[in-house]
Motif scaffolding. Structure first.
Motif, PDB file in Angstrom:
ATOM      1  N   ASN A  88       0.870  -1.166   0.000  1.00 28.55           N
ATOM      2  CA  ASN A  88       0.000   0.000   0.000  1.00 28.55           C
ATOM      3  C   ASN A  88       0.911   1.221   0.000  1.00 28.55           C
ATOM      4  O   ASN A  88       1.503   1.560   1.032  1.00 28.55           O
ATOM      5  CB  ASN A  88      -0.901  -0.020   1.239  1.00 28.55           C
ATOM      6  CG  ASN A  88      -2.160   0.797   1.038  1.00 28.55           C
ATOM      7  OD1 ASN A  88      -2.671   0.895  -0.071  1.00 28.55           O
ATOM      8  ND2 ASN A  88      -2.661   1.384   2.114  1.00 28.55           N
ATOM      9  N   VAL A  89       1.072   1.870  -1.148  1.00 29.09           N
ATOM     10  CA  VAL A  89       2.107   2.897  -1.286  1.00 29.09           C
ATOM     11  C   VAL A  89       1.518   4.291  -1.475  1.00 29.09           C
ATOM     12  O   VAL A  89       0.406   4.459  -1.986  1.00 29.09           O
ATOM     13  CB  VAL A  89       3.048   2.577  -2.465  1.00 29.09           C
ATOM     14  CG1 VAL A  89       3.747   1.234  -2.235  1.00 29.09           C
ATOM     15  CG2 VAL A  89       2.309   2.556  -3.804  1.00 29.09           C
ATOM     16  N   SER A  90       2.277   5.279  -1.040  1.00 30.47           N
ATOM     17  CA  SER A  90       1.861   6.679  -1.187  1.00 30.47           C
ATOM     18  C   SER A  90       1.709   7.001  -2.666  1.00 30.47           C
ATOM     19  O   SER A  90       2.562   6.646  -3.483  1.00 30.47           O
ATOM     20  CB  SER A  90       2.898   7.599  -0.543  1.00 30.47           C
ATOM     21  OG  SER A  90       4.227   7.192  -0.860  1.00 30.47           O
ATOM     22  N   GLU A  91       0.614   7.675  -3.009  1.00 33.30           N
ATOM     23  CA  GLU A  91       0.371   7.942  -4.425  1.00 33.30           C
ATOM     24  C   GLU A  91       1.392   8.929  -4.996  1.00 33.30           C
ATOM     25  O   GLU A  91       1.686   8.903  -6.189  1.00 33.30           O
ATOM     26  CB  GLU A  91      -1.063   8.429  -4.661  1.00 33.30           C
ATOM     27  CG  GLU A  91      -1.444   9.709  -3.977  1.00 33.30           C
ATOM     28  CD  GLU A  91      -2.888  10.097  -4.255  1.00 33.30           C
ATOM     29  OE1 GLU A  91      -3.626   9.278  -4.836  1.00 33.30           O
ATOM     30  OE2 GLU A  91      -3.279  11.223  -3.886  1.00 33.30           O
ATOM     31  N   VAL A  92       1.937   9.790  -4.164  1.00 32.72           N
ATOM     32  CA  VAL A  92       3.105  10.585  -4.552  1.00 32.72           C
ATOM     33  C   VAL A  92       4.272  10.059  -3.725  1.00 32.72           C
ATOM     34  O   VAL A  92       4.240  10.115  -2.500  1.00 32.72           O
ATOM     35  CB  VAL A  92       2.905  12.087  -4.306  1.00 32.72           C
ATOM     36  CG1 VAL A  92       4.189  12.852  -4.679  1.00 32.72           C
ATOM     37  CG2 VAL A  92       1.733  12.621  -5.113  1.00 32.72           C
ATOM     38  N   SER A  93       5.267   9.510  -4.394  1.00 34.43           N
ATOM     39  CA  SER A  93       6.423   8.945  -3.699  1.00 34.43           C
ATOM     40  C   SER A  93       7.671   9.723  -4.109  1.00 34.43           C
ATOM     41  O   SER A  93       7.576  10.869  -4.534  1.00 34.43           O
ATOM     42  CB  SER A  93       6.523   7.455  -3.998  1.00 34.43           C
ATOM     43  OG  SER A  93       5.403   6.755  -3.463  1.00 34.43           O
ATOM     44  N   LEU A  94       8.835   9.097  -3.997  1.00 32.87           N
ATOM     45  CA  LEU A  94      10.080   9.830  -4.251  1.00 32.87           C
ATOM     46  C   LEU A  94      10.992   9.046  -5.178  1.00 32.87           C
ATOM     47  O   LEU A  94      11.335   7.894  -4.914  1.00 32.87           O
ATOM     48  CB  LEU A  94      10.810  10.090  -2.922  1.00 32.87           C
ATOM     49  CG  LEU A  94      12.193  10.759  -3.011  1.00 32.87           C
ATOM     50  CD1 LEU A  94      12.081  12.165  -3.596  1.00 32.87           C
ATOM     51  CD2 LEU A  94      12.859  10.803  -1.637  1.00 32.87           C
ATOM     52  N   ILE A 101       1.735   0.166 -11.522  1.00 33.23           N
ATOM     53  CA  ILE A 101       2.328   1.145 -12.439  1.00 33.23           C
ATOM     54  C   ILE A 101       3.013   2.234 -11.624  1.00 33.23           C
ATOM     55  O   ILE A 101       2.382   2.922 -10.816  1.00 33.23           O
ATOM     56  CB  ILE A 101       1.268   1.772 -13.360  1.00 33.23           C
ATOM     57  CG1 ILE A 101       0.637   0.696 -14.251  1.00 33.23           C
ATOM     58  CG2 ILE A 101       1.887   2.882 -14.215  1.00 33.23           C
ATOM     59  CD1 ILE A 101      -0.511   1.213 -15.110  1.00 33.23           C
ATOM     60  N   ILE A 102       4.317   2.368 -11.851  1.00 31.48           N
ATOM     61  CA  ILE A 102       5.127   3.418 -11.227  1.00 31.48           C
ATOM     62  C   ILE A 102       5.452   4.437 -12.311  1.00 31.48           C
ATOM     63  O   ILE A 102       6.096   4.096 -13.315  1.00 31.48           O
ATOM     64  CB  ILE A 102       6.426   2.832 -10.636  1.00 31.48           C
ATOM     65  CG1 ILE A 102       6.109   1.729  -9.610  1.00 31.48           C
ATOM     66  CG2 ILE A 102       7.281   3.929 -10.020  1.00 31.48           C
ATOM     67  CD1 ILE A 102       7.307   0.875  -9.242  1.00 31.48           C
ATOM     68  N   VAL A 103       5.011   5.656 -12.136  1.00 29.76           N
ATOM     69  CA  VAL A 103       5.215   6.687 -13.164  1.00 29.76           C
ATOM     70  C   VAL A 103       6.428   7.534 -12.817  1.00 29.76           C
ATOM     71  O   VAL A 103       6.516   8.118 -11.736  1.00 29.76           O
ATOM     72  CB  VAL A 103       3.971   7.585 -13.297  1.00 29.76           C
ATOM     73  CG1 VAL A 103       4.285   8.816 -14.155  1.00 29.76           C
ATOM     74  CG2 VAL A 103       2.822   6.801 -13.907  1.00 29.76           C
ATOM     75  N   THR A 108       1.607   4.800  -8.228  1.00 31.03           N
ATOM     76  CA  THR A 108       2.350   5.888  -7.599  1.00 31.03           C
ATOM     77  C   THR A 108       3.123   6.655  -8.651  1.00 31.03           C
ATOM     78  O   THR A 108       3.478   6.115  -9.699  1.00 31.03           O
ATOM     79  CB  THR A 108       3.319   5.346  -6.512  1.00 31.03           C
ATOM     80  OG1 THR A 108       3.925   6.438  -5.812  1.00 31.03           O
ATOM     81  CG2 THR A 108       4.398   4.454  -7.108  1.00 31.03           C
ATOM     82  N   VAL A 109       3.371   7.931  -8.367  1.00 30.25           N
ATOM     83  CA  VAL A 109       4.183   8.768  -9.233  1.00 30.25           C
ATOM     84  C   VAL A 109       5.412   9.172  -8.426  1.00 30.25           C
ATOM     85  O   VAL A 109       5.310   9.456  -7.227  1.00 30.25           O
ATOM     86  CB  VAL A 109       3.399   9.995  -9.743  1.00 30.25           C
ATOM     87  CG1 VAL A 109       2.839  10.836  -8.606  1.00 30.25           C
ATOM     88  CG2 VAL A 109       4.266  10.855 -10.664  1.00 30.25           C
TER      89      VAL A 109
END
Length: 328
Positions: free
Chosen positions: A12-18, A198-200, A281-282
């Protein structure tokens, strides 16, 4: 912070990551460990729980800095890294299961960890997606407890579709932004069907979509936005999403008119990415801690209107699509 499921990893990941390509210093500048730690801590403070790095970012220093900070924190933070770009020349002949396994071992040493949450093939040549033994190698690493999940970072939609034929591929990292719409046409639906996260990456097209650049903007000699505009060092699509700089500036001016008000275009560009429900996440980058906050605030903006979404499409069709759509 809102969270989304990263495909069949179940994370469960933050939708805005780093993303940490330039963490610790701007492109071409020396790595600054203290700055890197400040950025990573600021991100975790703000609710980021997914950090993407790679063994080639500052020759392993980025991996080490990310792992050091994560170890010092009590929060659950997932680390994704990448392997394969160390192979030079970067050709299919350089890829072997043994070599990839050795890179994973090296990343584990860099991070002083026993297990990698997500290891990703780092934009390998297209031919690699036709070689099952490369993907089988990661199954053995998983059985040994050295990795939890396998993903791929790709240049082209074709490669993303090929990668998903392998059941152990749990995520695809891909360029998707207002200047790169193609992934949304077929790939997103296929990823959802296969439960692939999907990782953007490159959501701001190497800074073009910040709206802060002009024809007078200059870049240092070691900055890829200076030396890789025509793909001299790696895939051209990684720099300004493959868009001609001057043409991109024209398109940005039209986008600014679509999004008037106090919020910068960069924030709307990130919010636009999150309009796609298939995106897990992006991962915008940051070279200063304050950039973390502006990136995360973008997720709090209201949803784009139908008129704005259509307007982005029209700008893309007018300025961008003729020259880049077929390439990636």
């Amino acid at each position: 912070m809102q969270y989304r499921t990263l495909g069949k990893t179940g994370f469960n990941v933050s939708e805005v990551s780093l993303g940490t390509w330039q963490v610790g210093g701007r492109w071409g500048e020396p790595f600054n460990e203290q700055n890197a730690e400040n950025i990573i801590n600021k991100a975790i403070d703000a609710g980021v729980n997914f950090i993407d790095t790679a063994d080639v970012y500052s020759n392993g220093e980025s991996e080490a800095a990310v792992a050091k900070v994560v170890k010092s924190r009590s929060e659950q933070v997932y680390i994704a890294t990448k392997c394969g770009r160390q192979i030079q020349p970067h050709t299919p002949e350089g890829y072997t299961p043994e070599r990839l396994s050795a890179y994973v071992e090296e990343s584990l040493r860099n991070m002083k960890r026993d297990t990698i949450d997500l290891i990703q093939l780092h934009c390998p040549p297209t031919e690699i997606y036709r070689r099952p033994e490369m993907f089988e190698a990661f199954e053995r690493l998983k059985e040994q407890g050295k990795i939890r999940h396998l993903g791929v970072s790709v240049e082209m939609v074709e490669e993303a579709l090929m990668a998903m034929q392998y059941p152990n591929v749990t995520t695809v990292q891909i360029i998707y932004n207002m200047f790169r719409l193609k992934p949304g046409e077929e790939f997103f639906a296929k990823a959802k069907e296969n439960n692939v996260g999907i990782i953007v990456r490159v959501p701001l097209a190497s800074g073009l979509l910040t709206g802060k650049m002009s024809q007078q903007t200059s870049f240092g000699p070691e900055d890829h936005r200076n030396f890789n505009r025509n793909g001299e060092a790696f895939d051209k699509g990684e720099t300004f999403s493959g868009v001609d700089f001057d043409l991109g500036l024209e398109a940005v001016e039209e986008l600014k008119r679509l999004f008037p008000g106090q919020e910068p275009l960069a924030a709307w560009a990130i919010r636009w990415v999150l309009m796609a429900e298939e995106v897990s996440t992006v991962i915008p980058g940051a070279s200063r801690p304050e950039q973390i906050i502006s990136n995360i605030k973008a997720a709090e903006l209201p949803a784009l209107s139908a008129e704005q979404m259509q307007g982005v499409q029209q700008v893309y069709n007018k300025y961008i699509k003729p020259s880049v759509h077929a390439s990636w």
